[in-house]
Scaffold this motif. Structure first.
Motif, mmCIF file in Angstrom:
data_model
loop_
_atom_site.group_PDB
_atom_site.id
_atom_site.type_symbol
_atom_site.label_atom_id
_atom_site.label_comp_id
_atom_site.label_asym_id
_atom_site.label_seq_id
_atom_site.Cartn_x
_atom_site.Cartn_y
_atom_site.Cartn_z
ATOM 1 N N VAL A 1 0.893 -1.152 0.000
ATOM 2 C CA VAL A 1 0.000 0.000 0.000
ATOM 3 C C VAL A 1 0.931 1.201 0.000
ATOM 4 O O VAL A 1 1.574 1.497 1.009
ATOM 5 N N GLY A 2 1.056 1.821 -1.156
ATOM 6 C CA GLY A 2 2.078 2.853 -1.313
ATOM 7 C C GLY A 2 3.443 2.190 -1.223
ATOM 8 O O GLY A 2 3.713 1.220 -1.924
ATOM 9 N N ASP A 3 4.269 2.667 -0.336
ATOM 10 C CA ASP A 3 5.599 2.080 -0.132
ATOM 11 C C ASP A 3 5.623 1.092 1.024
ATOM 12 O O ASP A 3 6.661 0.505 1.314
ATOM 13 N N GLN A 4 4.496 0.936 1.702
ATOM 14 C CA GLN A 4 4.445 0.099 2.895
ATOM 15 C C GLN A 4 3.991 -1.318 2.560
ATOM 16 O O GLN A 4 2.952 -1.510 1.936
ATOM 17 N N ARG A 5 4.783 -2.301 2.978
ATOM 18 C CA ARG A 5 4.392 -3.697 2.788
ATOM 19 C C ARG A 5 3.450 -4.080 3.918
ATOM 20 O O ARG A 5 3.700 -3.794 5.074
ATOM 21 N N THR A 6 2.372 -4.724 3.549
ATOM 22 C CA THR A 6 1.381 -5.173 4.515
ATOM 23 C C THR A 6 0.804 -6.493 4.012
ATOM 24 O O THR A 6 1.283 -7.034 3.023
ATOM 25 N N ALA A 7 -0.179 -7.024 4.692
ATOM 26 C CA ALA A 7 -0.782 -8.290 4.264
ATOM 27 C C ALA A 7 -2.290 -8.230 4.465
ATOM 28 O O ALA A 7 -2.774 -7.641 5.424
#
Length: 91
Positions: free
Chosen positions: A36-42
Motif C-alpha cells: 500500500v504505497g511504499d508500505q508492505r502489509t498483508a
C-alpha cells in the motif's frame, strides 16, 4: 483431596485447550502480501470470512481509493483462482 486436585487439573487442561483453539482461530486461512504505497502489509482472510467484505474492510483500513479497491478485488480474485487451479491440477 486427590479427587479435587484431579478435577482442578482437568479444568486447567480444558482451559488451556480452549485458549489454544482461540489462538488458532485468529490465524488467517490465507495471507496475501501487498504493498500500500511504499508500505508492505498483508491482507488476511480468515476461515468463514466473506472475501469481498474482508477486502473492503482492508480498503477502509488503508484508505484505498475506489479504483485501488477495484484493482485489489481483481487481484485477490486472480490469486484465489490461481490457488484453486493449482489445487485442481495436483489431484
Amino acid at each position: 483431596m486427590a479427587k479435587a486436585s484431579w478435577i482442578l487439573l482437568l479444568v486447567v487442561a480444558l482451559a488451556a485447550t480452549v485458549s489454544t483453539a482461540r489462538a488458532l482461530d485468529s490465524l488467517p486461512f490465507i495471507e496475501m502480501p501487498l504493498y500500500v504505497g511504499d508500505q508492505r502489509t498483508a491482507l488476511g482472510i480468515y476461515e468463514g470470512d466473506n472475501v469481498n467484505a474482508a477486502v473492503e474492510k482492508f480498503g477502509v483500513t488503508h484508505a484505498l481509493s475506489p479504483d485501488e479497491l477495484t484493482t485489489l478485488k481483481a487481484e485477490v480474485t486472480r490469486r484465489f483462482l490461481s490457488i484453486a487451479r493449482q489445487g485442481a491440477s495436483v489431484r
